[in-house]
Design an enzyme around this catalytic site. Structure first.
Site, PDB file in Angstrom:
ATOM      1  N   ARG A  97      28.213 -28.053  93.506  1.00 49.47           N
ATOM      2  CA  ARG A  97      28.882 -26.756  93.544  1.00 49.47           C
ATOM      3  C   ARG A  97      30.391 -26.949  93.646  1.00 49.47           C
ATOM      4  O   ARG A  97      30.865 -27.828  94.363  1.00 49.47           O
ATOM      5  CB  ARG A  97      28.404 -25.922  94.740  1.00 49.47           C
ATOM      6  CG  ARG A  97      26.929 -25.611  94.775  1.00 49.47           C
ATOM      7  CD  ARG A  97      26.455 -24.657  93.727  1.00 49.47           C
ATOM      8  NE  ARG A  97      27.077 -23.361  93.760  1.00 49.47           N
ATOM      9  CZ  ARG A  97      26.546 -22.270  93.156  1.00 49.47           C
ATOM     10  NH1 ARG A  97      25.381 -22.332  92.509  1.00 49.47           N
ATOM     11  NH2 ARG A  97      27.177 -21.136  93.178  1.00 49.47           N
ATOM     12  N   VAL A  98      31.119 -26.110  92.953  1.00 47.63           N
ATOM     13  CA  VAL A  98      32.571 -26.136  93.091  1.00 47.63           C
ATOM     14  C   VAL A  98      33.046 -24.907  93.862  1.00 47.63           C
ATOM     15  O   VAL A  98      34.231 -24.695  94.039  1.00 47.63           O
ATOM     16  CB  VAL A  98      33.286 -26.193  91.719  1.00 47.63           C
ATOM     17  CG1 VAL A  98      32.965 -27.505  91.020  1.00 47.63           C
ATOM     18  CG2 VAL A  98      32.905 -25.018  90.841  1.00 47.63           C
ATOM     19  N   ASP A  99      32.108 -24.080  94.286  1.00 49.10           N
ATOM     20  CA  ASP A  99      32.487 -22.889  95.053  1.00 49.10           C
ATOM     21  C   ASP A  99      32.064 -23.077  96.513  1.00 49.10           C
ATOM     22  O   ASP A  99      31.706 -24.169  96.921  1.00 49.10           O
ATOM     23  CB  ASP A  99      31.856 -21.637  94.435  1.00 49.10           C
ATOM     24  CG  ASP A  99      30.340 -21.761  94.360  1.00 49.10           C
ATOM     25  OD1 ASP A  99      29.779 -22.736  94.920  1.00 49.10           O
ATOM     26  OD2 ASP A  99      29.715 -20.878  93.749  1.00 49.10           O
ATOM     27  N   ASP A 100      32.109 -22.033  97.284  1.00 46.72           N
ATOM     28  CA  ASP A 100      31.781 -22.171  98.698  1.00 46.72           C
ATOM     29  C   ASP A 100      30.298 -21.977  98.951  1.00 46.72           C
ATOM     30  O   ASP A 100      29.888 -21.169  99.785  1.00 46.72           O
ATOM     31  CB  ASP A 100      32.628 -21.191  99.520  1.00 46.72           C
ATOM     32  CG  ASP A 100      34.079 -21.619  99.522  1.00 46.72           C
ATOM     33  OD1 ASP A 100      34.320 -22.847  99.542  1.00 46.72           O
ATOM     34  OD2 ASP A 100      34.966 -20.754  99.463  1.00 46.72           O
TER      35      ASP A 100
END
Ligand code: 6R9
Length: 699
Positions: free
Chosen positions: A565-568
Site C-alpha cells: 500500500r502507498v496510502d494509509d
C-alpha cells in the site's frame, strides 16, 4: 456513455482530497524488509510440460491472443463467456459494457450486461442440479476439532438455501433489502449468502472477528432488519460468543434509534449449550427450529444484471470503513471465469480456500466462484494451527485437495513449524497452490513451492481487492514462468497502468502507483449510499483511472511486482486496516489526547500496527494504560486491529499546517533513524529527538 475505449487526453492531473503518501520501495525488492531479489537476474520457475499441456491456458502466446481479444473486444469476449450461464432474459449484446470510466470529469458509472436478468444462486445450484450434478459434493465441511465433518451435495445445498430463503421471505425480506450475516465458517454462512441472492436481497457479511461497535456500525449503516448469527464458535480451544456480540451491537443501534426486528441464531452446541444463551422474546429465533418446517422449493427472483448482490465493508486511507457494493451479472461472470482459469479448474478437482466468508476472498473464491463452476470444495471452520501446525496438510491428505488457496501470513506461520510436520502427510493430490491478501515474500514463496508442493505445483500469487471482487493480476498456472514474489500478468479484460506521482502513465519498466484504466466486469459500482465518496476515493487521485492504493513495479518481461500500500492502509495478516480507524479507536480512551499509527514490517503478519500515543495533560504513562489502550481498539474494531506496539509520544512531528509527518514516524518505528530525511518543515523539529529517546520504552 462511451463503451470502454480510449484513455488518451487525460488533461491535468491533480490529487485533490485523496491522500497518497508514496512510500519509496527499493527497485527489485518484492517487499520492504524481506530478501531482495536482484532485478537483473530474476529467478524463474516454469510448470513441467505435462502440466502445461493439460492446462486450460498452456502458453503465453495462447494467453496473449485471449487477452488481446478481451481488451479489443470486451463485449465479444465477455459476452461469449456469459452465454455459459443461465439468463432469464438476455442482455443487450450491443451494450455488454457501458462506462464513462475514462472521462476527466470525475463522474464514474459502469454497467455490464445491462438489460439481462439472471440469478447467481440459480447459476450456482439449480443449473448444476438440472444438469445431473445434484449428487456431486459441493461442500466437504471440516470442523474445528478433528473428527467433526459432514458433506453437502449440490442438491442438498440447494434444499438448504431454499429453506433459508423461504424463512427470510416469511419475515418480510424481499429484493433490495439488506441482511446482515455475522456467522462463523459453518455451511450455514454460504447458505445464508446464497439464500439472500436467491431472493435478490443484498447480503452484508460481517467477519466474526469484528467487535460489537463495528458490527453496530454495519447494521445501522445498512439499516438491516434481519441479522443472521450463531450462538458461539470454537476457534482452536477458545469458545467465542457471537450472539452475545450481536446483542451488544443491537443495544448500540437501538440507542441510536434503529432496532432490527429479527435475529436468527444457529445453535452451535459444540461451542455453547443452548440453555446458556439468553434469547430476546419476539426478536430472537433459533435457526435450527425455524428452518426445519420450511419448504425446499423457493421460487427464484430474477434480478437485473446491475441489481446489487452484496455489500462488504473495507478499510480505506481516510475516514470510516466503506460499504463496497457489487452487482450481479458482471460479478458472476468474472468470479466464475477467474476461478476457472487461475485454478485451472477441472471436473474431479477438490478445491480448498482457507478464507473466511467475512472477507472478499470468501465471497468470490468460496461462496460464488467454485459453486458457479460446480466445484467440490472444503469449507474449514477452524484455524491452521489447531490442534497442531500439520492441520492444513492433514486436511489436504484427507480430502485429496488439488488446489489450496491461502494467505502469506498463514504460510509464514506454518513455515516456522518446520518441514517435518508437512512431510508427515501425503500432498501428492496438490496441483496448484494459491496466495492472496498481501505481497508474498520470496522465502515464503520458495518454502510453499518446495516443501508444501514438493517443487511440482505452480503458485498463483493473485493480486486483487475487495473493490475489484476478482483476481486482477495473477499467473495462469500453465501459461508462463513464475517469479517468486511477482503476481505476474493481468487477467483477461484487465488493463493495469503504472502512474507516477504527477499522474503520468509510465511505459515499459517502471515503478509507481498501480492503477487500472478500463472497466472490468466485477468492478465495484458504488459505495453504499455514497457515490460521491466512491468517485473521490478511487477515481479522483489519478483522473481517468481507478487508483488501487497499491504501488507496483513492472519489469522488462512485463511482470508486475506489487510493493504494498502507498496510502494509509496497513495490511495485518491480510486484513486491511485504516490508520485513521485505529487512531480514532485509540482516542476513544479518555486519557488519550492524540494518536498516530503506522505499519511496520512483521515476520509473520506481514505488517504490524505501531501506535504513537500522546496522553492528556497530567496523565502519567504506565503499563496498565498501555493495556487499556489496546482494549479500546479491540472494542471499537476487533482484536485483529489491536496495536502490537505503543510508543509514548509527548508530541508528534507535525508540519506548520498541522499535518502529522508519518514518513518520520515510520522511520523511527522501523529503526531507520539515519534515513529520517528532511525534517526542516516540522513545526517543532526537536520532537523527533524526544521520540527517538523514548524508543527505549516501547512495548
Ligand atoms: C483480496 C484481498 C486488498 C489489498 C491490496 C493489496 C493487498 C492482496 C495481494 C496483495 C500483493 C497480492 N494484496 N493480494 N498485495 N500481492 N497477491 O486481499 O482484498 O482485503 O480488499 O485487500 O491487499 O495491498 O490493495 P482486500
Amino acid at each position: 456513455l462511451a463503451a470502454s475505449s480510449g484513455f488518451l487526453n487525460k488533461g491535468s492531473l491533480t490529487f485533490p482530497s485523496v491522500k497518497i503518501n508514496v512510500r519509496r520501495v527499493r527497485v527489485g525488492s518484492a517487499r520492504q524488509g524481506h530478501k531482495v531479489i536482484a532485478a537483473s537476474a530474476p529467478e524463474t520457475w516454469m510448470a513441467p510440460d505435462d502440466f502445461k499441456s493439460a492446462a486450460l491456458v498452456s502458453s503465453r502466446e495462447q494467453y496473449q491472443e485471449m487477452y488481446d481479444r478481451s481488451i479489443n473486444d470486451p463485449g465479444g469476449f465477455w459476452g461469449d463467456i456469459a452465454e455459459e450461464f443461465f439468463w432469464e432474459t438476455k442482455w443487450d449484446p450491443e451494450n455488454v459494457v457501458k462506462s464513462n470510466f475514462n472521462m476527466d470529469d470525475g463522474k464514474v458509472e459502469a454497467t455490464w450486461f445491462a438489460g439481462g436478468k439472471t440469478n447467481i444462486a440459480y447459476n450456482c445450484l439449480d443449473r448444476h442440479v438440472e444438469n445431473g450434478k445434484g449428487d456431486d459434493i459441493a461442500f466437504y465441511w471440516e470442523g474445528n476439532a478433528i473428527g467433526e465433518d459432514s458433506t453437502l451435495t449440490f442438491s442438498q445445498l440447494k434444499d438448504e438455501v431454499c429453506k433459508t430463503a423461504n424463512y427470510l421471505k416469511s419475515v418480510g425480506v424481499k429484493k433490495g433489502d439488506r441482511v446482515i450475516i455475522y456467522m462463523p465458517m459453518l455451511n450455514e454462512l454460504p447458505i445464508a449468502m446464497l439464500a439472500c441472492a436467491r431472493l435478490g436481497a443484498i447480503h452484508s457479511v460481517v467477519f466474526g472477528g469484528f467487535s460489537a461497535e463495528a458490527l453496530a456500525q454495519r447494521i445501522s449503516g445498512s439499516l438491516s432488519d434481519v441479522v443472521l448469527t450463531c450462538s458461539a464458535v470454537m476457534r482452536g480451544t477458545k469458545s467465542i460468543g457471537l450472539k452475545d456480540i450481536v446483542d451488544k451491537a443491537i443495544a448500540i443501534t437501538s440507542a441510536e434509534g434503529f432496532t432490527p426486528s429479527t435475529v436468527v441464531v444457529y445453535d452451535n452446541t459444540r461451542a455453547m449449550a443452548k440453555e446458556d444463551l439468553p434469547m430476546v422474546e419476539g426478536r430472537d429465533v433459533w435457526w435450527n427450529e425455524v428452518m426445519s418446517s420450511m419448504s425446499t422449493d423457493c421460487e427464484v427472483e430474477w434480478v437485473d444484471a446491475e441489481d446489487p448482490l452484496f455489500m462488504l465493508y473495507t478499510s480505506g486511507s481516510t475516514g470510516m470503513p466503506k460499504g463496497v457494493v457489487h452487482t450481479t451479472g458482471g460479478y458472476m461472470v468474472y468470479a466464475a471465469t477467474t476461478f476457472k482459469y487461475v485454478f485451472d479448474y477441472k471436473d474431479g478437482d477438490v478445491y480448498w480456500c482457507t478464507a473466511d466468508c467475512g472477507w472478499i476472498t470468501g465471497h468470490s473464491y468460496l461462496a460464488y466462484g467454485p459453486l458457479l463452476n460446480g466445484a467440490s470444495q472444503v469449507v474449514f471452520e477452524g484455524v491452521p494451527t489447531y490442534p497442531d501446525a500439520g492441520r492444513c496438510w492433514a486436511i489436504v491428505d484427507k480430502y485429496k485437495v488439488s488446489q489450496f488457496y491461502t494467505a502469506p501470513t498463514a504460510i509464514r506461520a506454518l513455515q516456522r513449524s518446520g518441514d517435518a510436520i508437512v512431510k508427515q502427510y501425503d500432498r501428492s493430490s496438490l496441483r496448484i497452490l494459491g496466495s492472496v491478501g498481501e505481497p508474498i515474500n520470496p522465502e515464503a514463496w520458495r518454502w510453499y513451492h518446495e516443501v508444501v508442493g514438493d517443487g511440482r505445483c505452480p503458485i498463483v500469487d493473485t493480486w486483487w481487492q475487495t473493490e475489484t471482487a476478482g483476481h486482477m493480476i495473477t499467473p495462469l498456472p500453465g501459461g508462463w514462468a513464475l517469479k517468486p514474489g511477482s503476481a505476474s500478468l493481468p487477467f483477461f479484460g484487465v488493463e493495469p497502468a503504472i502512474v507516477d506521482e504527477k499522474g503520468n502513465e509510465l511505459e515499459g519498466e517502471a515503478e509507481g502507483l498501480l492503477c487500472i484504466k478500463s472497466p472490468w466486469p466485477s468492478m465495484m459500482r458504488t459505495l453504499y449510499q455514497d457515490h460521491a465518496r466512491y468517485e473521490t476515493a478511487y477515481f479522483s487521485a489519478v483522473k481517468g483511472y481507478y487508483f488501487s492504493g497499491d504501488g507496483a513495479r513492472r519489469d522488462a518481461d512485463g511482470y508486475y511486482w506489487i510493493t504494498g500500500r502507498v496510502d494509509d492502509v496497513i495490511n495485518v495478516s491480510g486484513h486491511r486496516i485504516g490508520t485513521a480507524e485505529v487512531e480514532s479507536a485509540l482516542v476513544t480512551h479518555p486519557k488519550c489526547a492524540e494518536a498516530a499509527v503506522v505499519g511496520v514490517d512483521h515476520p509473520v503478519k506481514g505488517q504490524g500496527i505501531y501506535a504513537y500515543v500522546t496522553l492528556m495533560e497530567g496523565v502519567d504513562y504506565d503499563e496498565d494504560l498501555r493495556k487499556e489502550l489496546k482494549v479500546s481498539v479491540r472494542s471499537v474494531i476487533g482484536a485483529f486491529a489491536a496495536p502490537d506496539t505503543i510508543h509514548w509520544a509527548p508530541g508528534l512531528p507535525k508540519t506548520r499546517s498541522g499535518k502529522i509527518m508519518r514518513r518520520i514516524l515510520r522511520k523511527i518505528a522501523s529503526n531507520e533513524i539515519d534515513q529520517l530525511g528532511d525534517t526542516s518543515t516540522l513545526a517543532e523539529p526537536a520532537i523527533v529527538d524526544t521520540l527517538i529517546d523514548l524508543k527505549g520504552n516501547v512495548k
